[in-house]
Design an enzyme around this catalytic site. Structure first.
Site, PDB file in Angstrom:
ATOM      1  N   ARG A 244      54.087  28.559  28.207  1.00  0.00           N
ATOM      2  CA  ARG A 244      54.573  27.618  29.144  1.00  0.00           C
ATOM      3  C   ARG A 244      56.022  28.188  30.018  1.00  0.00           C
ATOM      4  O   ARG A 244      56.568  29.398  29.286  1.00  0.00           O
ATOM      5  CB  ARG A 244      55.239  26.484  28.357  1.00  0.00           C
ATOM      6  N   GLU A 273      54.760  24.732  38.405  1.00  0.00           N
ATOM      7  CA  GLU A 273      53.294  25.195  38.919  1.00  0.00           C
ATOM      8  C   GLU A 273      52.765  24.539  40.174  1.00  0.00           C
ATOM      9  O   GLU A 273      52.521  23.367  39.949  1.00  0.00           O
ATOM     10  CB  GLU A 273      52.592  25.336  37.825  1.00  0.00           C
ATOM     11  N   HIS A 292      47.558  29.703  35.869  1.00  0.00           N
ATOM     12  CA  HIS A 292      47.719  28.921  34.482  1.00  0.00           C
ATOM     13  C   HIS A 292      46.065  28.951  34.266  1.00  0.00           C
ATOM     14  O   HIS A 292      45.509  27.613  33.936  1.00  0.00           O
ATOM     15  CB  HIS A 292      48.316  27.643  34.686  1.00  0.00           C
TER      16      HIS A 292
END
Length: 327
Positions: A244, A273, A292
């Site tokens: 994370r 993000e 991601h």
């Protein structure tokens, strides 16, 4: 089972940027009566009493107390992925709602990506591609060099399922493997991958050529890697983050990269993000950022959906829930 008898399950939407994949929705509609957030908001009074589960695909729909108060018959929230930092477990528990996630199906792909980031960063693949395709390139410079992965020292912070799979892959590269974890692995597991336990994270940081972060985001791991930790790393070291974004103090990372405190970073996660388009991380040549995509393969996303389906079915039937998240 007739359509009207299917259990009502709340989702955010079907398709679009953040919605349930359309092919997944076709599968789910055979088992559940899917209710989108738009449908729910248009008919709260009726649908609120009907909804018995929430299918939470990549943190959506957002669950708060206002929503929970309107869903008196909610039994379970099935959340995709490993992380649960987007959920208030105490709040959900206070409403008698159970929670599941999908920790094991994502581990192989995420470990693969961790290795890919390590290789891409060390061998400067992104820069190399840019040189190879640039219209201005007239020759390939002989002194354009990367760093070795084979035989290097890899420090894994967080030796859970994903971290251990990274170690299995790193063993094939004849890497020296160090790891730091809340709980030490047993001797057989350590021996199988040749991993050496570091009780103190500082010892791992000081020795590693590559530091890979594979931990859940908790109050204890929030900004686990900050200015002090970065300064402990070798100036030739690379930081890899597949966990994370908030596990790393991003401002400290920018400063460390700009001042050559560490050599490079390869990040599948950031905060937020995506990053603002003027963020300094986006301007540094010694950084690779991916969007991601740790679990982003068709097979794994399908398995995630199937896992979530099984959890919902078990939760509604009063059976043990696969991958139940416990307080």
């Amino acid at each position: 089972m007739e359509g009207q008898d299917l259990p009502y399950v709340l989702i955010d939407r079907i398709g679009g940027k953040h919605g349930v994949y359309e092919d997944h929705a076709k599968f789910l509609e055979k088992l559940f009566r899917l209710i989108t957030m738009t449908e729910y908001l248009e008919n709260k009074k009726f649908l609120g009493k009907k909804i018995r589960a929430i299918y939470m695909w990549y943190h959506r729909p957002v669950i708060n107390e206002e929503l929970l108060q309107c869903l008196p018959n909610l039994k379970i929230v099935a959340s995709s992925g490993v992380g649960i930092d987007h959920l208030d477990l105490n709040l959900l528990s206070s409403y008698g709602v159970k929670v599941s996630n999908t920790p094991f199906v994502v581990s192989t792909d995420t470990a693969d990506l961790g290795m890919a980031l390590m290789l891409a960063s060390s061998r400067r693949l992104v820069e190399g591609h840019q040189i190879a395709v640039s219209p201005d390139t007239e020759y390939f410079p002989a002194d354009w060099l990367g760093a070795e992965v084979s035989g290097a020292t890899l420090g894994i912070v967080g030796m859970g399922t994903i971290g251990y799979k990274v170690a299995e892959r790193a063993k094939a590269f004849e890497m020296k493997i160090l790891y730091h974890n809340r709980n030490r692995r047993n001797k057989e597991e350590e021996s199988a991958v040749g991993a050496i336990y570091c009780k103190k994270i500082d010892d791992l940081l000081q020795q590693s050529d590559f530091v890979l972060l594979s931990v859940n985001l908790t109050p204890q791991t929030h900004k686990l890697i900050g200015k002090r930790e970065l300064e402990l790393m070798k100036p030739t070291a690379t930081l890899i983050n597949t966990s994370r974004g908030l596990v790393v103090d991003q401002d400290a990372l920018v400063e460390a990269l700009q001042n050559k405190v560490i050599k490079a970073a390869a990040l599948d996660v950031t905060y937020p993000e995506p990053l603002p388009r003027d963020h300094p991380l986006l301007k540094l040549k010694n950084v690779i950022i991916t969007p991601h995509i740790g679990s982003a393969t068709k097979k794994t996303r399908r398995l995630m959906m199937e896992n979530m389906t099984e959890s919902i079915q078990a939760g509604l039937a009063g059976l043990p829930i696969p991958n139940e998240v416990l307080l």
